[in-house]
Design an enzyme around this catalytic site. Structure first.
Site, mmCIF file in Angstrom:
data_model
loop_
_atom_site.group_PDB
_atom_site.id
_atom_site.type_symbol
_atom_site.label_atom_id
_atom_site.label_comp_id
_atom_site.label_asym_id
_atom_site.label_seq_id
_atom_site.Cartn_x
_atom_site.Cartn_y
_atom_site.Cartn_z
ATOM 1 N N SER A 153 0.948 -0.914 0.322
ATOM 2 C CA SER A 153 0.084 0.186 -0.418
ATOM 3 C C SER A 153 0.406 1.165 0.187
ATOM 4 C CB SER A 153 -1.132 0.200 1.358
ATOM 5 O OG SER A 153 -1.888 -1.330 0.751
ATOM 6 N N HIS A 182 -2.990 0.671 -4.882
ATOM 7 C CA HIS A 182 -2.830 -1.231 -5.039
ATOM 8 C C HIS A 182 -2.644 -0.616 -6.900
ATOM 9 C CE1 HIS A 182 -1.447 -4.096 -2.181
ATOM 10 N NE2 HIS A 182 -2.282 -2.238 -0.906
ATOM 11 N N HIS A 188 -5.497 -8.918 -1.466
ATOM 12 C CA HIS A 188 -5.088 -9.916 0.116
ATOM 13 C C HIS A 188 -6.450 -10.391 0.398
ATOM 14 C CE1 HIS A 188 -3.913 -5.547 -0.423
ATOM 15 N NE2 HIS A 188 -3.001 -5.936 0.679
ATOM 16 N N TYR A 235 -9.128 -10.291 2.510
ATOM 17 C CA TYR A 235 -10.060 -9.915 2.881
ATOM 18 C C TYR A 235 -10.447 -9.178 1.616
ATOM 19 C CZ TYR A 235 -7.064 -5.274 2.356
ATOM 20 O OH TYR A 235 -6.466 -4.200 1.667
ATOM 21 N N GLU A 236 -10.202 -9.309 0.571
ATOM 22 C CA GLU A 236 -11.210 -8.869 -0.362
ATOM 23 C C GLU A 236 -11.934 -10.210 -0.859
ATOM 24 O OE1 GLU A 236 -8.515 -6.030 -3.600
ATOM 25 O OE2 GLU A 236 -7.209 -7.112 -2.949
ATOM 26 N N ALA A 292 2.807 -2.104 4.178
ATOM 27 C CA ALA A 292 2.766 -0.802 4.997
ATOM 28 C C ALA A 292 1.909 -1.776 6.059
ATOM 29 C CB ALA A 292 1.251 0.072 4.413
ATOM 30 N N MET A 345 -1.692 -6.404 7.141
ATOM 31 C CA MET A 345 -3.000 -7.524 7.042
ATOM 32 C C MET A 345 -2.516 -8.036 5.113
ATOM 33 S SD MET A 345 -5.731 -4.967 7.318
ATOM 34 C CE MET A 345 -6.359 -4.043 8.276
ATOM 35 N N SER A 346 -1.264 -8.405 4.847
ATOM 36 C CA SER A 346 -1.353 -8.783 3.723
ATOM 37 C C SER A 346 0.224 -9.646 4.069
ATOM 38 C CB SER A 346 0.072 -7.624 2.740
ATOM 39 O OG SER A 346 0.350 -6.839 3.421
ATOM 40 N N ASN A 392 2.303 3.922 10.944
ATOM 41 C CA ASN A 392 1.384 4.384 12.491
ATOM 42 C C ASN A 392 2.123 3.954 13.330
ATOM 43 O OD1 ASN A 392 -0.198 2.086 10.381
ATOM 44 N ND2 ASN A 392 -0.533 1.933 12.859
ATOM 45 N N HIS A 407 -6.794 4.263 5.894
ATOM 46 C CA HIS A 407 -6.400 3.705 4.907
ATOM 47 C C HIS A 407 -5.985 4.975 4.351
ATOM 48 C CE1 HIS A 407 -5.038 1.204 2.119
ATOM 49 N NE2 HIS A 407 -5.843 1.698 0.600
#
Length: 288
Positions: free
Chosen positions: A29, A60, A82, A84-85, A112, A210-211, A234, A246
């Site tokens: 990201s 992306h 990902h 979550y998609e 990220a 998340m990846s 963060n 995001h």
């Protein structure tokens, strides 16, 4: 439906005849600008590659870039898909197996991530030394494809120690602070709750995202060497007053983007020299 990495690889080979990448790169990201530094041989939209999963996430771009970066022949995924998609987890095996069929030997991943450590705040870079897959998902579940690797395989030293030493040496040479730590993969798409972050801290991670673990699992299964870098955008939930989003991730990814670009380019330049030396040594040994 079983997806076919051979169809995908054959399509890419036709788009760049005679080009053989040595290193695969996956950009996370907000990190896609590195792809603009590549001396391009071909640019291919994911949607045109047979069976290739497509990202729906902002930041992306969804392109495969073939060319040279730091003098190294690379195949660069400008964006990833990902769990979550909503894709079938097994579908995430195809991009990495396609890269393997194209000829890559090394996979360099970026992402990220949020930090568990205040001393490693936004704008920091962290080299991943190990991971915790908290998603309970794995692209390799199901029938094993013996063409690519064994049913059971080790994940010790999943992040190649020699490549990590190489990255650390390059960072030191460039004066870039490169932390090292354990990455925890959280399913998402929501950010973690403060209570979850407190629970995760007991497991010992240094960053959360998340990846990345799907690609590492598939890469190690098919014998690729792996290195990975997290761009810290963060502090984890509950560790600062900043509201996570995001948009914030994409904006903060820019803070260390220049350092990450320099690190990757010089890493590839020096890696190319090392691989050439190794090839010369092996040739000489063969002659002797």
């Amino acid at each position: 439906m079983t997806l076919d990495p051979h169809k995908a690889a054959d399509f890419v080979k036709k788009a760049a005849p005679g080009f053989t990448p040595r290193v695969g790169i996956v950009l996370g990201s907000g990190l896609g600008d590195l792809a603009e530094k590549i001396e391009m041989v071909a640019s291919i939209d994911y949607e045109t590659i047979p069976d290739f999963p497509r990202s729906s996430v902002e930041g992306h771009a969804g392109r495969l870039i073939l060319g040279r970066l730091g003098g190294m022949a690379v195949a660069c995924m400008q964006g990833r898909v990902h769990y979550y998609e909503g894709v079938n987890p097994q579908d995430l095996a195809l991009p990495i197996r396609m890269l393997k069929l194209l000829g890559i030997e090394i996979l360099l991943l970026t992402n990220a991530a949020g930090s568990f450590k205040k001393k490693m705040g936004p704008g920091s870079l962290m080299m991943i030394k190990d991971h915790i897959n908290f998603t309970a998902l794995n692209p390799l579940v199901g029938a094993n494809d013996d063409e690519f690797g064994p049913r059971f395989f080790s994940m010790e030293d999943a992040y190649d120690p020699t490549l990590r030493q190489h990255l650390a040496a390059v960072a030191k040479e460039l004066g870039i602070t490169l932390h090292e730590g354990v990455y925890l993969h959280y399913l998402g798409p929501n950010f973690e709750t403060p209570a979850e972050i407190r629970a995760f801290k007991t497991l010992g991670p240094d960053a959360v995202g998340m990846s990345t673990t799907p690609e590492v699992l598939v890469a190690r299964h098919c014998g690729l060497r792996v290195a990975a870098i997290s761009n810290i955008t963060n502090l984890a939930a509950g560790m600062s007053k900043t509201q996570l989003s995001h948009e914030q991730t994409l904006e903060c990814a820019k803070i260390a983007a220049a350092d990450l670009e320099s690190l990757v380019i010089v890493f590839l330049e020096t890696l190319k020299r090392e691989l050439l030396k190794a090839h010369i040594r092996s040739t000489e040994n063969g002659v002797n």
